[in-house]
Scaffold this motif. Structure first.
Motif, mmCIF file in Angstrom:
data_model
loop_
_atom_site.group_PDB
_atom_site.id
_atom_site.type_symbol
_atom_site.label_atom_id
_atom_site.label_comp_id
_atom_site.label_asym_id
_atom_site.label_seq_id
_atom_site.Cartn_x
_atom_site.Cartn_y
_atom_site.Cartn_z
ATOM 1 N N TYR A 59 48.473 54.811 46.163
ATOM 2 C CA TYR A 59 47.025 54.991 46.223
ATOM 3 C C TYR A 59 46.613 55.596 47.556
ATOM 4 C CZ TYR A 59 46.837 51.596 42.389
ATOM 5 O OH TYR A 59 47.016 50.926 41.207
ATOM 6 N N GLN A 60 45.556 56.373 47.500
ATOM 7 C CA GLN A 60 44.817 56.755 48.700
ATOM 8 C C GLN A 60 43.408 56.222 48.502
ATOM 9 O OE1 GLN A 60 45.661 58.654 51.658
ATOM 10 N NE2 GLN A 60 43.715 57.723 52.205
ATOM 11 N N LEU A 61 43.088 55.094 49.148
ATOM 12 C CA LEU A 61 41.795 54.450 48.965
ATOM 13 C C LEU A 61 40.786 54.976 49.968
ATOM 14 C CD1 LEU A 61 42.672 50.660 48.481
ATOM 15 C CD2 LEU A 61 42.340 52.398 46.727
ATOM 16 N N GLU A 62 39.584 55.238 49.491
ATOM 17 C CA GLU A 62 38.457 55.492 50.384
ATOM 18 C C GLU A 62 37.374 54.492 50.045
ATOM 19 O OE1 GLU A 62 35.368 58.768 52.169
ATOM 20 O OE2 GLU A 62 36.939 59.421 50.788
ATOM 21 N N ILE A 63 37.143 53.571 50.969
ATOM 22 C CA ILE A 63 36.102 52.561 50.788
ATOM 23 C C ILE A 63 34.858 53.048 51.516
ATOM 24 C CG2 ILE A 63 35.449 50.158 51.162
ATOM 25 C CD1 ILE A 63 38.428 49.458 51.156
ATOM 26 N N LEU A 64 33.777 53.287 50.779
ATOM 27 C CA LEU A 64 32.565 53.818 51.388
ATOM 28 C C LEU A 64 31.967 52.816 52.367
ATOM 29 C CD1 LEU A 64 30.641 55.606 48.486
ATOM 30 C CD2 LEU A 64 32.041 56.626 50.281
ATOM 31 N N PRO A 65 31.352 53.294 53.452
ATOM 32 C CA PRO A 65 30.681 52.388 54.395
ATOM 33 C C PRO A 65 29.603 51.573 53.689
ATOM 34 C CG PRO A 65 30.907 54.581 55.340
ATOM 35 C CD PRO A 65 31.289 54.693 53.887
ATOM 36 N N VAL B 148 41.379 57.003 45.098
ATOM 37 C CA VAL B 148 40.433 56.043 44.520
ATOM 38 C C VAL B 148 39.249 55.877 45.453
ATOM 39 C CG1 VAL B 148 40.122 53.732 43.574
ATOM 40 C CG2 VAL B 148 42.381 54.807 43.487
ATOM 41 N N LEU B 149 38.051 56.187 44.962
ATOM 42 C CA LEU B 149 36.831 55.915 45.710
ATOM 43 C C LEU B 149 36.343 54.520 45.341
ATOM 44 C CD1 LEU B 149 34.529 57.245 47.539
ATOM 45 C CD2 LEU B 149 33.265 57.384 45.399
ATOM 46 N N VAL B 150 36.179 53.660 46.333
ATOM 47 C CA VAL B 150 35.750 52.278 46.105
ATOM 48 C C VAL B 150 34.407 52.067 46.797
ATOM 49 C CG1 VAL B 150 36.299 49.845 46.418
ATOM 50 C CG2 VAL B 150 38.131 51.492 45.974
ATOM 51 N N ASP B 151 33.419 51.630 46.032
ATOM 52 C CA ASP B 151 32.090 51.345 46.580
ATOM 53 C C ASP B 151 31.586 50.070 45.931
ATOM 54 O OD1 ASP B 151 29.711 51.585 47.956
ATOM 55 O OD2 ASP B 151 28.790 52.871 46.443
ATOM 56 N N LEU B 152 31.977 48.934 46.508
ATOM 57 C CA LEU B 152 31.652 47.637 45.916
ATOM 58 C C LEU B 152 30.623 46.914 46.782
ATOM 59 C CD1 LEU B 152 35.234 46.715 44.663
ATOM 60 C CD2 LEU B 152 33.323 47.662 43.356
ATOM 61 N N VAL B 153 30.587 45.600 46.744
ATOM 62 C CA VAL B 153 29.584 44.865 47.503
ATOM 63 C C VAL B 153 29.777 45.135 48.993
ATOM 64 C CG1 VAL B 153 29.389 43.076 45.771
ATOM 65 C CG2 VAL B 153 31.023 42.781 47.627
ATOM 66 N N ASP B 154 28.703 45.041 49.758
ATOM 67 C CA ASP B 154 28.805 45.238 51.201
ATOM 68 C C ASP B 154 29.826 44.289 51.803
ATOM 69 O OD1 ASP B 154 26.980 47.261 51.262
ATOM 70 O OD2 ASP B 154 25.282 46.010 51.819
ATOM 71 N N ASP B 155 30.642 44.829 52.681
ATOM 72 C CA ASP B 155 31.680 44.051 53.368
ATOM 73 C C ASP B 155 32.706 43.461 52.398
ATOM 74 O OD1 ASP B 155 30.774 44.593 55.888
ATOM 75 O OD2 ASP B 155 29.602 42.761 56.086
ATOM 76 N N ALA B 156 32.935 44.125 51.274
ATOM 77 C CA ALA B 156 34.005 43.681 50.377
ATOM 78 C C ALA B 156 35.326 43.735 51.140
ATOM 79 C CB ALA B 156 34.073 44.577 49.154
ATOM 80 N N ILE C 36 26.728 60.257 55.138
ATOM 81 C CA ILE C 36 27.660 61.346 55.456
ATOM 82 C C ILE C 36 28.847 61.324 54.500
ATOM 83 C CG2 ILE C 36 29.304 62.180 57.187
ATOM 84 C CD1 ILE C 36 27.292 61.248 59.332
ATOM 85 N N ALA C 37 29.398 60.119 54.287
ATOM 86 C CA ALA C 37 30.559 59.999 53.393
ATOM 87 C C ALA C 37 30.201 60.371 51.957
ATOM 88 C CB ALA C 37 31.113 58.574 53.458
ATOM 89 N N ILE C 38 29.050 59.907 51.491
ATOM 90 C CA ILE C 38 28.624 60.206 50.121
ATOM 91 C C ILE C 38 28.412 61.712 49.938
ATOM 92 C CG2 ILE C 38 26.676 59.990 48.519
ATOM 93 C CD1 ILE C 38 26.466 57.067 49.331
#
Length: 424
Positions: A78-84, A49-57, A94-96
Protein backbone atom coordinates in the motif's frame (compact mmCIF):
# COMPACT_ATOMS: atom_id res chain seq x y z
CA UNK A 1 35.35 34.25 -22.91
CA UNK A 2 36.08 32.85 -19.47
CA UNK A 3 33.40 35.11 -17.99
CA UNK A 4 30.90 34.07 -20.68
CA UNK A 5 31.71 30.39 -20.17
CA UNK A 6 31.38 30.73 -16.42
CA UNK A 7 28.06 32.50 -16.84
CA UNK A 8 26.77 29.77 -19.19
CA UNK A 9 27.84 27.06 -16.72
CA UNK A 10 26.09 28.91 -13.90
CA UNK A 11 22.88 29.17 -15.93
CA UNK A 12 23.07 25.47 -16.86
CA UNK A 13 23.61 24.58 -13.20
CA UNK A 14 20.63 26.67 -12.13
CA UNK A 15 18.46 25.06 -14.82
CA UNK A 16 19.60 21.60 -13.73
CA UNK A 17 18.91 22.33 -10.06
CA UNK A 18 15.54 23.86 -10.96
CA UNK A 19 14.63 20.79 -13.02
CA UNK A 20 15.72 18.45 -10.21
CA UNK A 21 13.75 20.47 -7.71
CA UNK A 22 10.67 20.37 -9.94
CA UNK A 23 11.01 16.60 -10.35
CA UNK A 24 11.40 16.20 -6.60
CA UNK A 25 8.31 18.27 -5.96
CA UNK A 26 6.40 16.35 -8.62
CA UNK A 27 7.50 13.10 -6.98
CA UNK A 28 6.12 14.27 -3.67
CA UNK A 29 2.86 15.55 -5.11
CA UNK A 30 1.99 12.89 -7.66
CA UNK A 31 0.29 9.78 -6.29
CA UNK A 32 1.35 7.61 -9.22
CA UNK A 33 4.97 8.73 -8.88
CA UNK A 34 5.00 7.80 -5.21
CA UNK A 35 3.57 4.34 -5.88
CA UNK A 36 6.03 3.73 -8.72
CA UNK A 37 8.91 4.63 -6.41
CA UNK A 38 7.67 2.15 -3.82
CA UNK A 39 7.27 -0.53 -6.48
CA UNK A 40 10.90 -0.06 -7.51
CA UNK A 41 11.93 -0.56 -3.90
CA UNK A 42 9.75 -3.57 -3.03
CA UNK A 43 9.28 -5.24 -6.42
CA UNK A 44 5.55 -5.54 -5.64
CA UNK A 45 2.46 -3.87 -7.03
CA UNK A 46 1.58 -0.82 -4.96
CA UNK A 47 -2.07 0.09 -4.36
CA UNK A 48 -2.51 3.80 -3.62
CA UNK A 49 -5.18 4.44 -0.97
CA UNK A 50 -6.62 7.83 -0.04
CA UNK A 51 -7.89 7.72 3.55
CA UNK A 52 -10.08 10.50 4.95
CA UNK A 53 -11.74 9.29 8.14
CA UNK A 54 -12.56 10.89 11.50
CA UNK A 55 -10.24 13.66 12.66
CA UNK A 56 -7.12 12.29 14.30
CA UNK A 57 -7.93 8.72 13.26
CA UNK A 58 -4.92 6.72 14.48
CA UNK A 59 -2.79 5.67 11.53
CA UNK A 60 -1.84 2.49 13.37
CA UNK A 61 -5.50 1.43 13.53
CA UNK A 62 -5.80 1.90 9.77
CA UNK A 63 -2.66 -0.03 8.88
CA UNK A 64 -3.41 -2.82 11.38
CA UNK A 65 -6.63 -3.54 9.51
CA UNK A 66 -5.43 -3.09 5.93
CA UNK A 67 -2.31 -5.16 6.51
CA UNK A 68 -4.55 -8.19 7.12
CA UNK A 69 -6.00 -8.11 3.60
CA UNK A 70 -5.19 -11.31 1.71
CA UNK A 71 -2.05 -10.91 -0.41
CA UNK A 72 -0.61 -7.90 1.41
CA UNK A 73 3.17 -8.06 1.64
CA UNK A 74 3.38 -10.96 -0.80
CA UNK A 75 1.46 -9.83 -3.87
CA UNK A 76 1.05 -6.11 -3.28
CA UNK A 77 1.82 -3.21 -0.94
CA UNK A 78 0.00 0.00 0.00
CA UNK A 79 0.85 3.63 -0.45
CA UNK A 80 -1.43 5.37 2.07
CA UNK A 81 -2.25 9.05 1.99
CA UNK A 82 -4.16 10.16 5.06
CA UNK A 83 -5.65 13.60 4.49
CA UNK A 84 -4.98 16.27 7.15
CA UNK A 85 -7.83 16.70 9.68
CA UNK A 86 -10.44 19.42 9.28
CA UNK A 87 -8.86 21.60 11.99
CA UNK A 88 -5.74 21.90 9.79
CA UNK A 89 -7.84 23.64 7.16
CA UNK A 90 -5.06 25.10 5.01
CA UNK A 91 -3.06 21.86 4.78
CA UNK A 92 -6.25 19.93 4.12
CA UNK A 93 -7.37 22.24 1.32
CA UNK A 94 -3.96 22.02 -0.36
CA UNK A 95 -3.96 18.22 -0.21
CA UNK A 96 -7.54 17.94 -1.47
CA UNK A 97 -6.88 20.31 -4.38
CA UNK A 98 -3.78 18.37 -5.40
CA UNK A 99 -5.48 14.96 -5.40
CA UNK A 100 -8.57 16.28 -7.17
CA UNK A 101 -6.31 17.71 -9.88
CA UNK A 102 -4.65 14.31 -10.28
CA UNK A 103 -8.04 12.62 -10.66
CA UNK A 104 -9.13 15.10 -13.31
CA UNK A 105 -5.93 14.29 -15.17
CA UNK A 106 -6.83 10.58 -15.23
CA UNK A 107 -4.55 9.61 -12.33
CA UNK A 108 -5.04 9.76 -8.57
CA UNK A 109 -5.39 7.04 -5.93
CA UNK A 110 -6.63 3.53 -6.70
CA UNK A 111 -8.94 3.35 -3.69
CA UNK A 112 -10.87 5.93 -1.66
CA UNK A 113 -11.96 5.34 1.94
CA UNK A 114 -13.83 8.49 2.96
CA UNK A 115 -15.91 9.75 5.86
CA UNK A 116 -18.90 12.07 5.55
CA UNK A 117 -19.53 13.91 8.79
CA UNK A 118 -22.87 15.07 10.12
CA UNK A 119 -23.58 18.78 10.09
CA UNK A 120 -24.85 19.91 13.47
CA UNK A 121 -23.21 16.97 15.21
CA UNK A 122 -19.51 16.56 14.34
CA UNK A 123 -19.11 18.88 11.35
CA UNK A 124 -19.43 22.62 10.82
CA UNK A 125 -19.81 24.86 7.79
CA UNK A 126 -16.03 25.02 7.40
CA UNK A 127 -15.69 21.22 7.06
CA UNK A 128 -14.37 20.39 3.58
CA UNK A 129 -15.41 17.02 2.18
CA UNK A 130 -13.21 15.31 -0.40
CA UNK A 131 -16.29 14.34 -2.43
CA UNK A 132 -18.96 16.99 -1.84
CA UNK A 133 -21.56 15.07 -3.89
CA UNK A 134 -20.64 11.36 -4.17
CA UNK A 135 -23.76 10.61 -6.21
CA UNK A 136 -22.69 13.17 -8.80
CA UNK A 137 -19.17 11.70 -8.74
CA UNK A 138 -20.75 8.45 -9.91
CA UNK A 139 -22.55 10.23 -12.74
CA UNK A 140 -19.28 11.93 -13.69
CA UNK A 141 -17.67 8.49 -14.13
CA UNK A 142 -15.06 8.93 -11.40
CA UNK A 143 -15.69 5.52 -9.84
CA UNK A 144 -15.37 2.00 -11.18
CA UNK A 145 -18.58 -0.11 -11.47
CA UNK A 146 -18.16 -3.09 -9.14
CA UNK A 147 -21.00 -5.53 -9.86
CA UNK A 148 -18.72 -8.17 -11.40
CA UNK A 149 -16.34 -7.92 -8.48
CA UNK A 150 -19.17 -8.24 -5.96
CA UNK A 151 -20.56 -11.36 -7.65
CA UNK A 152 -17.20 -13.10 -7.31
CA UNK A 153 -16.25 -11.76 -3.87
CA UNK A 154 -15.21 -14.18 -1.17
CA UNK A 155 -16.36 -12.34 1.97
CA UNK A 156 -19.44 -10.42 0.85
CA UNK A 157 -22.95 -11.62 1.68
CA UNK A 158 -24.82 -8.78 0.01
CA UNK A 159 -28.16 -9.82 1.49
CA UNK A 160 -26.80 -9.24 5.01
CA UNK A 161 -26.09 -5.55 4.31
CA UNK A 162 -28.61 -2.74 4.90
CA UNK A 163 -30.34 -2.62 1.47
CA UNK A 164 -31.43 1.02 1.24
CA UNK A 165 -28.03 2.24 2.44
CA UNK A 166 -26.18 0.06 -0.07
CA UNK A 167 -28.49 1.12 -2.89
CA UNK A 168 -27.42 4.75 -2.38
CA UNK A 169 -24.11 3.78 -3.98
CA UNK A 170 -25.70 2.44 -7.17
CA UNK A 171 -26.74 4.04 -10.46
CA UNK A 172 -27.56 2.79 -13.96
CA UNK A 173 -23.99 1.51 -14.36
CA UNK A 174 -24.22 -0.60 -11.21
CA UNK A 175 -22.74 -0.43 -7.72
CA UNK A 176 -19.92 2.12 -7.62
CA UNK A 177 -19.85 3.29 -4.01
CA UNK A 178 -19.68 0.84 -1.12
CA UNK A 179 -21.16 2.32 2.07
CA UNK A 180 -19.35 1.04 5.17
CA UNK A 181 -21.06 2.79 8.08
CA UNK A 182 -24.21 4.84 8.57
CA UNK A 183 -26.29 6.38 11.31
CA UNK A 184 -29.79 7.69 11.95
CA UNK A 185 -31.52 9.89 14.49
CA UNK A 186 -33.62 8.56 17.36
CA UNK A 187 -34.95 9.49 20.78
CA UNK A 188 -34.43 7.38 23.87
CA UNK A 189 -36.83 6.77 26.75
CA UNK A 190 -36.79 4.51 29.76
CA UNK A 191 -38.28 1.11 28.96
CA UNK A 192 -41.11 1.77 31.42
CA UNK A 193 -42.55 4.16 28.82
CA UNK A 194 -44.67 2.44 26.15
CA UNK A 195 -46.14 4.67 23.42
CA UNK A 196 -49.76 4.02 22.51
CA UNK A 197 -49.22 5.11 18.91
CA UNK A 198 -48.50 2.61 16.18
CA UNK A 199 -45.23 2.94 14.29
CA UNK A 200 -44.03 3.75 11.72
CA UNK A 201 -45.71 7.08 11.01
CA UNK A 202 -44.98 10.18 8.96
CA UNK A 203 -43.17 13.14 10.49
CA UNK A 204 -46.33 15.24 10.16
CA UNK A 205 -48.20 12.58 12.15
CA UNK A 206 -45.50 12.74 14.84
CA UNK A 207 -45.99 16.50 15.20
CA UNK A 208 -49.75 16.04 15.65
CA UNK A 209 -49.67 13.12 18.08
CA UNK A 210 -51.30 13.79 21.49
CA UNK A 211 -48.30 12.13 23.19
CA UNK A 212 -45.83 14.96 24.01
CA UNK A 213 -42.93 12.50 23.91
CA UNK A 214 -43.65 11.69 20.27
CA UNK A 215 -43.96 15.39 19.47
CA UNK A 216 -40.63 15.99 21.17
CA UNK A 217 -39.09 13.13 19.18
CA UNK A 218 -40.19 14.88 15.97
CA UNK A 219 -37.85 17.79 16.63
CA UNK A 220 -34.84 16.52 14.72
CA UNK A 221 -32.63 17.80 11.93
CA UNK A 222 -34.38 19.07 8.81
CA UNK A 223 -32.33 16.92 6.46
CA UNK A 224 -33.56 13.79 8.26
CA UNK A 225 -37.15 15.03 8.25
CA UNK A 226 -37.10 15.65 4.50
CA UNK A 227 -35.51 12.31 3.58
CA UNK A 228 -34.35 12.34 -0.05
CA UNK A 229 -32.80 15.77 -0.51
CA UNK A 230 -31.85 16.02 -4.17
CA UNK A 231 -32.99 14.95 -7.61
CA UNK A 232 -29.57 14.35 -9.10
CA UNK A 233 -31.02 13.62 -12.55
CA UNK A 234 -32.03 17.29 -12.64
CA UNK A 235 -29.27 18.66 -10.37
CA UNK A 236 -32.02 20.23 -8.28
CA UNK A 237 -33.55 19.95 -4.79
CA UNK A 238 -36.14 17.20 -4.35
CA UNK A 239 -38.47 19.70 -2.66
CA UNK A 240 -39.76 23.20 -3.31
CA UNK A 241 -39.03 26.39 -1.39
CA UNK A 242 -42.68 26.53 -0.32
CA UNK A 243 -42.48 23.00 1.08
CA UNK A 244 -39.32 23.83 2.99
CA UNK A 245 -40.91 26.91 4.53
CA UNK A 246 -43.93 24.85 5.55
CA UNK A 247 -41.80 22.19 7.24
CA UNK A 248 -39.71 24.74 9.13
CA UNK A 249 -42.82 26.58 10.29
CA UNK A 250 -44.50 23.36 11.43
CA UNK A 251 -41.34 22.29 13.24
CA UNK A 252 -41.22 25.58 15.14
CA UNK A 253 -44.93 25.58 15.97
CA UNK A 254 -44.73 21.98 17.22
CA UNK A 255 -41.78 22.78 19.45
CA UNK A 256 -43.64 25.73 20.94
CA UNK A 257 -46.60 23.47 21.76
CA UNK A 258 -44.55 20.88 23.70
CA UNK A 259 -44.60 21.26 27.51
CA UNK A 260 -41.18 22.32 28.78
CA UNK A 261 -40.86 19.22 30.96
CA UNK A 262 -41.16 17.03 27.85
CA UNK A 263 -38.60 18.91 25.75
CA UNK A 264 -35.50 17.64 27.49
CA UNK A 265 -35.25 14.22 25.85
CA UNK A 266 -32.05 12.67 24.44
CA UNK A 267 -32.23 13.05 20.66
CA UNK A 268 -29.26 10.99 19.61
CA UNK A 269 -27.31 9.36 16.77
CA UNK A 270 -26.59 5.68 16.34
CA UNK A 271 -22.88 5.24 16.88
CA UNK A 272 -20.31 2.79 18.17
CA UNK A 273 -22.14 0.65 20.69
CA UNK A 274 -24.16 3.47 22.13
CA UNK A 275 -26.52 6.23 21.18
CA UNK A 276 -24.19 9.16 20.86
CA UNK A 277 -24.77 12.84 21.54
CA UNK A 278 -22.36 15.51 22.80
CA UNK A 279 -24.24 15.51 26.13
CA UNK A 280 -25.38 11.89 26.26
CA UNK A 281 -23.44 8.68 26.79
CA UNK A 282 -25.75 5.69 27.08
CA UNK A 283 -24.50 2.15 26.81
CA UNK A 284 -26.59 -0.39 24.94
CA UNK A 285 -24.67 -3.42 26.18
CA UNK A 286 -25.51 -3.26 29.88
CA UNK A 287 -28.68 -4.20 31.70
CA UNK A 288 -30.51 -0.96 30.85
CA UNK A 289 -33.24 -1.39 28.26
CA UNK A 290 -34.69 1.50 26.26
CA UNK A 291 -37.78 2.45 24.33
CA UNK A 292 -36.55 4.00 21.07
CA UNK A 293 -38.47 6.26 18.70
CA UNK A 294 -36.71 7.17 15.46
CA UNK A 295 -37.13 10.52 13.78
CA UNK A 296 -39.52 9.62 10.99
CA UNK A 297 -39.29 11.50 7.72
CA UNK A 298 -42.14 13.01 5.73
CA UNK A 299 -42.71 9.71 3.87
CA UNK A 300 -43.06 7.65 7.04
CA UNK A 301 -39.65 5.99 7.16
CA UNK A 302 -36.23 6.58 8.69
CA UNK A 303 -33.48 8.60 6.99
CA UNK A 304 -30.01 7.07 7.11
CA UNK A 305 -26.86 9.15 6.82
CA UNK A 306 -23.90 7.36 5.22
CA UNK A 307 -20.88 8.27 7.33
CA UNK A 308 -18.15 6.21 5.62
CA UNK A 309 -17.79 4.68 2.17
CA UNK A 310 -15.23 3.11 -0.15
CA UNK A 311 -14.92 3.43 -3.93
CA UNK A 312 -12.37 2.55 -6.60
CA UNK A 313 -10.99 5.11 -9.03
CA UNK A 314 -12.14 4.37 -12.58
CA UNK A 315 -8.53 4.98 -13.63
CA UNK A 316 -7.08 2.72 -10.92
CA UNK A 317 -3.82 1.01 -11.84
CA UNK A 318 -4.64 -1.99 -9.66
CA UNK A 319 -8.44 -2.30 -9.33
CA UNK A 320 -8.34 -6.03 -8.49
CA UNK A 321 -6.08 -5.50 -5.49
CA UNK A 322 -8.06 -2.41 -4.46
CA UNK A 323 -11.26 -4.46 -4.41
CA UNK A 324 -9.61 -6.99 -2.11
CA UNK A 325 -9.66 -4.24 0.52
CA UNK A 326 -13.40 -3.66 0.03
CA UNK A 327 -14.08 -7.40 0.12
CA UNK A 328 -12.20 -7.63 3.41
CA UNK A 329 -13.93 -4.61 4.95
CA UNK A 330 -17.39 -6.06 4.25
CA UNK A 331 -16.66 -9.26 6.16
CA UNK A 332 -19.08 -9.24 9.15
CA UNK A 333 -16.39 -10.02 11.72
CA UNK A 334 -14.10 -7.31 10.35
CA UNK A 335 -16.94 -4.78 10.50
CA UNK A 336 -17.61 -5.59 14.14
CA UNK A 337 -14.10 -6.02 15.54
CA UNK A 338 -11.45 -4.37 13.34
CA UNK A 339 -9.45 -1.36 14.48
CA UNK A 340 -10.46 0.77 11.50
CA UNK A 341 -14.21 0.34 12.14
CA UNK A 342 -13.99 0.76 15.90
CA UNK A 343 -11.57 3.70 16.10
CA UNK A 344 -11.62 5.46 12.72
CA UNK A 345 -15.26 5.41 11.59
CA UNK A 346 -18.52 6.67 13.05
CA UNK A 347 -21.92 5.06 12.87
CA UNK A 348 -23.10 1.47 12.61
CA UNK A 349 -21.50 -1.01 10.19
CA UNK A 350 -23.71 -1.87 7.22
CA UNK A 351 -23.87 -5.51 8.37
CA UNK A 352 -27.43 -5.80 9.71
CA UNK A 353 -26.51 -8.41 12.30
CA UNK A 354 -24.28 -5.96 14.14
CA UNK A 355 -25.03 -6.17 17.84
CA UNK A 356 -26.82 -9.55 17.84
CA UNK A 357 -26.01 -12.41 20.18
CA UNK A 358 -23.29 -13.63 17.79
CA UNK A 359 -21.38 -10.34 17.95
CA UNK A 360 -17.75 -11.24 18.82
CA UNK A 361 -16.50 -10.43 22.29
CA UNK A 362 -14.55 -7.21 22.40
CA UNK A 363 -16.75 -5.52 19.82
CA UNK A 364 -17.91 -2.04 20.77
CA UNK A 365 -21.27 -2.83 19.16
CA UNK A 366 -22.39 -5.40 21.70
CA UNK A 367 -26.00 -4.87 22.82
CA UNK A 368 -28.49 -6.59 25.04
CA UNK A 369 -31.33 -8.39 23.31
CA UNK A 370 -33.99 -5.72 23.88
CA UNK A 371 -31.85 -2.86 22.59
CA UNK A 372 -30.69 -4.89 19.58
CA UNK A 373 -34.31 -5.67 18.70
CA UNK A 374 -35.27 -1.98 18.94
CA UNK A 375 -32.38 -0.92 16.70
CA UNK A 376 -33.17 -3.67 14.20
CA UNK A 377 -36.78 -2.51 13.96
CA UNK A 378 -35.63 1.04 13.22
CA UNK A 379 -33.10 -0.19 10.65
CA UNK A 380 -35.85 -2.06 8.84
CA UNK A 381 -37.83 1.20 8.52
CA UNK A 382 -35.07 3.03 6.61
CA UNK A 383 -36.49 4.35 3.33
CA UNK A 384 -33.96 7.07 2.46
CA UNK A 385 -30.16 7.23 2.58
CA UNK A 386 -28.05 10.33 1.98
CA UNK A 387 -24.38 11.25 1.89
CA UNK A 388 -24.09 14.27 4.22
CA UNK A 389 -22.84 17.33 2.36
CA UNK A 390 -23.50 20.96 1.40
CA UNK A 391 -27.28 20.53 1.15
CA UNK A 392 -27.39 19.26 4.73
CA UNK A 393 -25.16 22.10 5.87
CA UNK A 394 -27.51 24.74 4.50
CA UNK A 395 -30.60 23.06 5.93
CA UNK A 396 -28.85 22.92 9.29
CA UNK A 397 -28.48 26.72 9.35
CA UNK A 398 -32.07 27.65 8.47
CA UNK A 399 -33.47 30.05 11.08
CA UNK A 400 -36.93 29.42 12.48
CA UNK A 401 -37.70 31.64 15.50
CA UNK A 402 -39.00 34.79 13.80
CA UNK A 403 -41.49 34.56 10.92
CA UNK A 404 -39.86 37.28 8.82
CA UNK A 405 -36.36 35.95 9.46
CA UNK A 406 -37.61 32.43 8.73
CA UNK A 407 -38.94 33.36 5.29
CA UNK A 408 -35.75 35.22 4.45
CA UNK A 409 -33.54 32.40 5.71
CA UNK A 410 -35.48 29.70 3.84
CA UNK A 411 -35.30 31.69 0.62
CA UNK A 412 -31.56 32.36 0.92
CA UNK A 413 -30.71 28.78 1.79
CA UNK A 414 -32.95 27.33 -0.91
CA UNK A 415 -31.36 29.51 -3.61
CA UNK A 416 -27.91 28.50 -2.38
CA UNK A 417 -28.85 24.81 -2.42
CA UNK A 418 -30.08 25.22 -6.00
CA UNK A 419 -26.77 26.81 -6.99
CA UNK A 420 -24.69 24.14 -5.28
CA UNK A 421 -26.55 21.30 -6.97
CA UNK A 422 -26.45 23.01 -10.38
CA UNK A 423 -22.67 23.37 -10.06
CA UNK A 424 -22.11 19.81 -8.89
Amino acid sequence: MKKVTALMLAVMLLLTLSNCGRKARDGIKDTVAKTENLEETTGLKTVSVLVDLVDDAPAEAITKTLNKVHGFGEEFMYQLEILPPSFNAQERDIAITRVRTEIMAGKGPDLFICAHKLYGYNAGLDTTLFFKFPVQAMSNHLFLPLDNYIENAGNIDWDSLQPVVMNAGRNEEGQQIIPLTYTFEATLFDSSYTPEAKFPMTWERMTEDPDPNICAASNGYLYNIIGNLADYSKDAPAFSEEELLGWVTKQYDTWQSIPEESRDVPRVWMDQGYLSDPDVDISLSGEEEYTMIPLYNRLGGVTANITTFAAINRNARYPDEAFRVIDYLLDPEVQQTSNIFQYCMQGLPVYTGTGNSDTPSGSCWQMNETNYKAITEMQEQINAANFPGPVDANLWTVQWYDEEARKKSVHEKYVLIEMLLAES
